[in-house]
Each structure stands twice: as structure tokens, then as C-alpha cells.
Scaffold this motif. Structure first.
Motif, PDB file in Angstrom:
ATOM      1  N   MET A   1       0.917  -1.148  -0.067  1.00 47.31           N
ATOM      2  CA  MET A   1      -0.073  -0.010   0.053  1.00 47.31           C
ATOM      3  C   MET A   1       0.775   1.364  -0.010  1.00 47.31           C
ATOM      4  O   MET A   1       1.920   1.260   0.843  1.00 47.31           O
ATOM      5  CB  MET A   1      -0.815  -0.183   1.360  1.00 47.31           C
ATOM      6  CG  MET A   1      -1.926   1.149   1.515  1.00 47.31           C
ATOM      7  SD  MET A   1      -3.336   0.591   0.794  1.00 47.31           S
ATOM      8  CE  MET A   1      -4.296   1.968   1.096  1.00 47.31           C
ATOM      9  N   TYR A   3       1.394   5.385   0.505  1.00 42.64           N
ATOM     10  CA  TYR A   3       0.898   6.703   1.032  1.00 42.64           C
ATOM     11  C   TYR A   3       1.539   7.692   0.586  1.00 42.64           C
ATOM     12  O   TYR A   3       3.078   7.748   0.585  1.00 42.64           O
ATOM     13  CB  TYR A   3       0.936   6.360   2.720  1.00 42.64           C
ATOM     14  CG  TYR A   3      -0.008   5.398   3.105  1.00 42.64           C
ATOM     15  CD1 TYR A   3      -1.236   5.386   3.488  1.00 42.64           C
ATOM     16  CD2 TYR A   3       0.589   4.061   3.275  1.00 42.64           C
ATOM     17  CE1 TYR A   3      -2.007   4.470   3.995  1.00 42.64           C
ATOM     18  CE2 TYR A   3      -0.123   3.027   3.737  1.00 42.64           C
ATOM     19  CZ  TYR A   3      -1.364   3.069   4.129  1.00 42.64           C
ATOM     20  OH  TYR A   3      -2.159   1.992   4.542  1.00 42.64           O
ATOM     21  N   ASP A  88       0.349  -0.889   6.233  1.00 44.61           N
ATOM     22  CA  ASP A  88      -0.689  -0.456   6.582  1.00 44.61           C
ATOM     23  C   ASP A  88      -0.700   0.969   7.117  1.00 44.61           C
ATOM     24  O   ASP A  88       0.330   1.681   7.258  1.00 44.61           O
ATOM     25  CB  ASP A  88      -1.558  -1.454   7.747  1.00 44.61           C
ATOM     26  CG  ASP A  88      -0.737  -1.472   8.946  1.00 44.61           C
ATOM     27  OD1 ASP A  88      -0.045  -0.501   9.394  1.00 44.61           O
ATOM     28  OD2 ASP A  88      -0.612  -2.653   9.308  1.00 44.61           O
ATOM     29  N   LEU A  89      -2.000   1.742   7.642  1.00 49.69           N
ATOM     30  CA  LEU A  89      -1.949   2.897   8.188  1.00 49.69           C
ATOM     31  C   LEU A  89      -1.117   3.166   9.233  1.00 49.69           C
ATOM     32  O   LEU A  89      -0.304   4.299   9.418  1.00 49.69           O
ATOM     33  CB  LEU A  89      -3.337   3.519   8.283  1.00 49.69           C
ATOM     34  CG  LEU A  89      -3.334   5.195   8.686  1.00 49.69           C
ATOM     35  CD1 LEU A  89      -2.938   5.894   7.698  1.00 49.69           C
ATOM     36  CD2 LEU A  89      -4.827   5.284   9.069  1.00 49.69           C
ATOM     37  N   ASP A  90      -1.166   2.315  10.182  1.00 51.87           N
ATOM     38  CA  ASP A  90      -0.148   2.415  11.523  1.00 51.87           C
ATOM     39  C   ASP A  90       1.066   2.461  11.063  1.00 51.87           C
ATOM     40  O   ASP A  90       1.833   3.213  11.520  1.00 51.87           O
ATOM     41  CB  ASP A  90      -0.514   1.268  12.320  1.00 51.87           C
ATOM     42  CG  ASP A  90      -1.851   1.266  13.197  1.00 51.87           C
ATOM     43  OD1 ASP A  90      -2.648   2.300  12.971  1.00 51.87           O
ATOM     44  OD2 ASP A  90      -2.133   0.394  13.786  1.00 51.87           O
ATOM     45  N   LEU A  93       1.876   5.881   9.723  1.00 52.95           N
ATOM     46  CA  LEU A  93       1.621   7.223  10.494  1.00 52.95           C
ATOM     47  C   LEU A  93       2.984   7.039  11.467  1.00 52.95           C
ATOM     48  O   LEU A  93       3.467   8.083  11.844  1.00 52.95           O
ATOM     49  CB  LEU A  93       0.445   6.877  11.610  1.00 52.95           C
ATOM     50  CG  LEU A  93      -0.700   7.131  11.037  1.00 52.95           C
ATOM     51  CD1 LEU A  93      -1.839   6.777  11.955  1.00 52.95           C
ATOM     52  CD2 LEU A  93      -1.049   8.430  10.355  1.00 52.95           C
ATOM     53  N   PRO A 110      -3.645   7.648   1.488  1.00 47.89           N
ATOM     54  CA  PRO A 110      -3.509   6.629   0.752  1.00 47.89           C
ATOM     55  C   PRO A 110      -3.470   6.857  -0.973  1.00 47.89           C
ATOM     56  O   PRO A 110      -4.376   7.915  -1.115  1.00 47.89           O
ATOM     57  CB  PRO A 110      -4.448   5.451   0.955  1.00 47.89           C
ATOM     58  CG  PRO A 110      -5.473   6.421   1.786  1.00 47.89           C
ATOM     59  CD  PRO A 110      -4.836   7.565   2.322  1.00 47.89           C
ATOM     60  N   ARG A 114      -2.253   2.336  -7.792  1.00 48.04           N
ATOM     61  CA  ARG A 114      -0.853   1.829  -7.436  1.00 48.04           C
ATOM     62  C   ARG A 114      -0.179   1.816  -8.819  1.00 48.04           C
ATOM     63  O   ARG A 114      -0.561   1.065  -9.716  1.00 48.04           O
ATOM     64  CB  ARG A 114      -1.011   0.281  -6.982  1.00 48.04           C
ATOM     65  CG  ARG A 114      -1.541   0.286  -5.464  1.00 48.04           C
ATOM     66  CD  ARG A 114      -1.787  -1.232  -5.161  1.00 48.04           C
ATOM     67  NE  ARG A 114      -0.976  -1.917  -5.860  1.00 48.04           N
ATOM     68  CZ  ARG A 114      -0.757  -3.358  -5.333  1.00 48.04           C
ATOM     69  NH1 ARG A 114      -1.583  -3.946  -4.535  1.00 48.04           N
ATOM     70  NH2 ARG A 114      -0.027  -4.260  -6.289  1.00 48.04           N
TER      71      ARG A 114
END
Lengths: 117, 435
Positions: A1, A3, A88-90, A93, A110, A114
């Protein structure tokens, strides 16, 4: 993913080349960048010229109007960005929190597409 | 013999409260997809509403729902996969993430696993990347098993608003890939969950008994306590989960005495303590004891607030209150969370322990509360006790001009009406001797 980290801080806070603190400041950014590369997170990134160099094309009803300055005049200015790869987002961050800006904000978004897909 | 429709609806509602959160957690854990889990559990409840009136409520409703929800999840996955294949055939450039599974994941149910899944679910619902409103709605919906209609009624919001909050939050969880995990720094995240439960409880507490429709509304104080008890189970090492639970239990035990028969606020001092729920206070004492024993300290903010609530709840009369103990707890709370409001409460406690003049001096030193009605009201009360009704009257009027809550406004009006006549200065010091 993937970001986008959109980094905003007060651009007048940055030390100038040759001024005391500049080497430390630059060193922190180099180290952060290297950490992204070593961790396999770096996709793209750049720092930007100051907002004094910005020009905005404002479009209304299809017609473009060219105006001086960034798209929003705020106390914090977008000074650079990274595109990172994170599980992932964690994780994203956590990487954003590690950015070597003493004060400011980082918008973490995000990517919708892709590029490698 | 088939049960009547209402009996089935009641059974479904009951099972939803008890089991829905667990079912969603379990499915989300197995399939790694919160939205899929929620939709599939919803499908299962709808099937229950359709088939239970004819076939009767199964002996093990939760197991029945789990089986059906699992099947629905696989159906949904297959449909999504075939839609993806069709899309892919038409537009190969739109290849997205491949489906993670085609077959049913093993439905091995172990209790520890379920607890972890439930903890993951509640941490996800209270993820800091979601807005506080979304955290509340998601937690009540997905963990608490409330319907969006019930949540909307409890918060006096249009149902569409609550539904939209849930949908948007689920979309963000999926689009930004907020993970379904128990992170390493779990304490901070549990703290975030407790903040949400604190908000839910407060909402229920403030609106408790203030509406005639209360009987058909979900009681948010009960819901918060239920979810908090679940958190104690899911995070047994966290003292703060027990601290907040104890705090809520103390407050609930005193709820009945909080409003008079006109629906007006009754201050702690004036409450009829015979209306306090003594078994409820005993239960709160036990939980607080566990919170204090959970670790040697320093205690967290909720635990300290529970200690303070405990000193009040265990005082048989207002005069029996252990103000020195309360001041000590406020000292710790102020050191942990310095804030003008905590400083205000501490100053009032010190006034009760050491006299109104000491308290007033402390109150006047707190900066930034001039426009806070409770600061003005506290000053007024202490001035009155210190023999300065003139100052008290002025401060009460300022408090009144700053307050907005109707019950608080009425209370201030009563206090102003009860002020002594100010003509006779001689009378004042005799009528209001310093404590």
C-alpha cells in the motif's frame, strides 16, 4: 500500500546554508531518507522551493486563472513530500511521526492508484 | 409451534446486544475484512428475523448466527470475486488486490482467540485516524451490537447521520488500510477506547431521565458500563479499564438521586443519600479495589477520578466526606493531567478541607477560567461561606450569564433567589460565618 506524506511546516523556521544548525538539520533529513530507503519504504520524494516561487492555476468553470502564491495562505506551508510504501496506516503514521520536522503537520493519504499494478 | 413475531424480535435484539460484537470480531479476524464481517453478520440477523418465527429460536442462537454469517461471508466473497473476474475480462488494467481467500477459512473457535479478535475490533473502532463521532458510532454499532436507529435515538440525531458516519468510517478503514491488529503500544490505544466509553457514558449521564422518551431509548450509561466490563475482560492487565468501570459504577449508583421530581439537578451535597444504590456502590468499591491492586501506581486519570467518586459515594452524610483524601487524589490528578478544571475541583476540595478562604485564594490563582460558569459558581459559593454575599451575588450572576444547560441555569436562579438581602451589612457576618 502506498501513502503520500504531505509535509507542512513554517518555512521561515528552516536554517539557511552556512547558518548554525544547518548541518544538523540537513543530516537529520539525510538520515531519515536513508532510513526510508533501507526499510524498503521509499517510493518517491522531494523537498520544494519556498512558497515565494509558487504559482497557482485556479480553475473556475473550465477556465484557468493564474495567480501568484500557493493554493492556501496558512502559517504552515507544504515544504516537501514523500510517497512511501507501508504495510498499513499504522506503519505509515509511524514513519510520518519520524519525519525530522520540529513543528508542523504531515497529511498522510493513501494513493488511489498503485503505479506498480 | 412458532413463536410470535414480537418474541422473535425481542430475542434477536437480545442476541444482537450479547453476541453481535463477538460475531463481527470473529469474522473480521478470520476474513481480515471488517466491512465484509459486518455485512455478513447483518445478513445473518436478517435471516434470523425471517426464519425464526417459523422454525423457532434455535437452542444456540449465537452458534446458529455464526454459521449463517460465515456462509454469507463466503457468498459475498464469491460474488465479489466473480464481479472482479468480469471486470478484469472487460478492463484488465483495473486489476486490484487479488482476493485473499476463495474457501471458507477454518472456523476454529478458541476463547483466547475470540478475545483477541474482540480487542482488535474495539481498537480498530477507536483508531485515532477516525473522528471521535465516528469512533463512538462504530463502537456502539460493531462492538455493542446496537442498530443505527438505536444509536441515533440515543444521541437525538437523524438515523441517516449515524448511518453515514458508520459507512464513511468503514470506507476509510478499508481505503486507508487501518489495520485489524493489537499494536505494540497497546496501552495508548486502550486509553483511546476508554476515552470513547467515557464520552458515551457522559452522554447517557447528562441526558439521563431528562426525556419522557427515555424508556424507549437505549440507556447509554448501561451500554458504556457493559462495553467497559468487556474491556476489563479483554485487557485484564490494564488498571485504567477497571478505574473507568469503577468511576461509571459509582456515578450510576448515585443516578437516582441526581434529579429531583421536577427534573432539576440536585447537587451532591443536597442529594438524598438513602436513594443511592448501596449494592451498586459495593460493586464499584470492589472494581476500584482491583484497579488499585492492578499495579503499584502511579495511577491513571480514570482510576484517580474513581478514587474521588468513591470517597463521595462511601460518605454516609455530606459531612462525613473525607475531603483530605479527595485533596490527595486531586493532587495526583493535577500532577498527571494539569488543567484549569482539575485545579478548580482541587481548590473546591481544599476549601471543604481547610475552609473557604484558602479555597478562594487558590481559585483566584487559576488562570483562564473567567468565562467558565462553574468557576464563577464555585467562587460564589465560597464567597458566600466566607461571609461575602455581595461578591457571591456578583459571581452567581456572572455564572448565570455564562451557563447554557437549562438544569444548571435553573439551579443558579435558585441560588440567586436564596441570597440574603444585602441592605443590612451587620446581618451578613452573623448569618454567614466562615466555615
Amino acid at each position: 500500500m502506498e501513502y503520500l506524506l504531505l509535509i507542512a511546516s513554517d518555512e521561515t523556521d528552516q536554517p539557511h546554508p552556512g547558518s548554525p544548525g544547518f548541518d544538523d538539520w540537513m543530516g537529520a533529513w539525510m538520515a531519515y531518507n536513508q532510513q526510508l530507503v533501507d526499510g524498503g519504504h521509499f517510493v518517491a520524494g522531494a523537498s520544494l522551493q519556498p512558497t515565494a516561487t509558487a504559482t497557482t492555476v485556479r480553475k473556475t468553470a473550465g477556465a484557468g486563472q493564474i495567480v501568484d502564491g500557493p493554493f492556501a495562505e496558512t502559517k504552515e506551508q507544504i515544504g516537501g513530500f514523500y510517497v512511501i510504501s507501508a504495510a498499513d496506516l499504522d506503519e505509515a503514521l509511524r514513519l510520518a511521526e519520524g519525519l525530522p520536522i520540529p513543528k508542523g503537520s504531515v497529511e498522510v493519504r493513501p494513493l488511489a492508484v498503485r503505479p506498480d499494478a | 409451534m412458532s413463536p410470535p413475531q414480537e418474541a422473535v424480535s425481542a430475542a434477536v435484539t437480545r442476541v444482537a446486544r450479547q453476541e453481535r460484537g463477538r460475531l463481527v470480531a470473529l469474522l473480521a479476524g478470520r476474513f481480515g475484512d471488517l466491512d465484509l464481517a459486518d455485512e455478513s453478520v447483518q445478513d445473518a440477523f436478517e435471516e434470523a428475523l425471517r426464519t425464526w418465527p417459523e422454525r423457532g429460536v434455535p437452542d444456540q442462537p449465537a452458534a446458529w448466527l455464526m454459521t449463517v454469517a460465515g456462509r454469507k461471508a463466503i457468498d459475498r466473497t464469491r460474488r465479489a470475486a466473480s464481479a472482479r473476474r468480469r471486470t478484469l475480462a472487460a478492463a484488465p488494467e483495473l486489476q486490484l488486490d487479488p482476493p485473499a481467500y476463495e474457501e471458507a477459512p477454518a472456523m476454529v473457535i478458541d476463547q483466547a482467540g475470540i478475545r483477541d479478535d474482540q480487542l482488535r475490533l474495539v481498537l480498530l473502532c477507536c483508531h485515532p485516524a477516525l473522528s471521535p463521532e465516528a469512533q463512538v458510532a462504530l463502537t456502539l454499532r460493531l462492538v455493542g451490537g446496537l442498530t443505527t436507529a438505536e444509536i441515533a435515538a440515543a444521541y437525538v440525531l437523524p438515523e441517516a447521520t449515524v448511518a453515514q458516519r458508520v459507512v464513511r468510517a468503514k470506507r476509510k478503514i478499508s481505503a486507508a488500510r487501518i489495520p485489524f491488529v493489537i499494536p505494540a503500544a497497546v496501552d495508548d490505544r486502550i486509553e483511546a477506547v476508554l476515552q470513547v466509553l467515557y464520552l458515551v457514558f457522559n452522554e447517557g449521564y447528562l441526558t439521563h431521565g431528562t426525556t419522557s422518551a427515555a424508556s424507549i431509548r437505549v440507556d447509554l450509561t448501561d451500554e458504556a458500563i457493559r462495553l467497559n466490563a468487556l474491556m476489563v475482560e479483554l485487557a485484564p492487565d490494564s488498571g485504567e479499564c477497571r478505574g473507568l468501570l469503577a468511576l461509571q459504577l459509582f456515578h450510576r449508583a448515585r443516578l437516582a438521586a441526581r434529579l429531583d421530581r421536577h427534573g432539576d439537578l440536585v447537587l451532591l451535597d443536597d442529594q438524598d443519600r438513602s436513594r443511592w444504590d448501596l449494592p451498586g456502590i459495593e460493586a464499584a468499591n470492589r472494581v476500584l479495589g482491583e484497579a488499585l491492586a492492578a499495579r503499584p501506581g502511579p495511577f491513571g486519570a480514570f482510576t484517580l477520578q474513581a478514587v474521588i467518586a468513591g470517597f463521595h459515594a462511601n460518605a454516609r452524610t455530606s459531612a462525613d466526606t473525607d475531603w483530605t483524601g479527595i485533596v490527595t487524589a486531586y493532587d495526583q490528578l493535577l500532577a498527571l493531567r494539569p488543567s484549569p478544571v482539575v485545579a478548580l475541583n482541587r481548590a473546591v476540595a481544599i476549601a471543604m478541607a481547610d475552609g473557604p478562604r484558602v479555597g478562594l485564594r487558590l481559585l483566584e490563582q487559576i488562570e483562564g477560567l473567567e468565562r467558565y460558569h462553574l468557576w464563577q459558581a464555585a467562587r460564589a459559593e465560597l464567597m458566600l461561606r466566607a461571609g461575602d454575599p455581595r461578591g457571591a451575588a456578583e459571581a452567581f450572576h456572572r455564572a448565570h450569564s455564562l451557563a447554557t444547560n437549562p438544569a444548571e441555569l435553573r439551579h443558579l436562579e435558585r441560588r440567586i433567589a436564596a441570597l440574603p438581602e444585602l441592605d443590612d451589612d451587620r446581618l451578613l457576618s452573623e448569618t454567614f460565618p466562615p466555615l
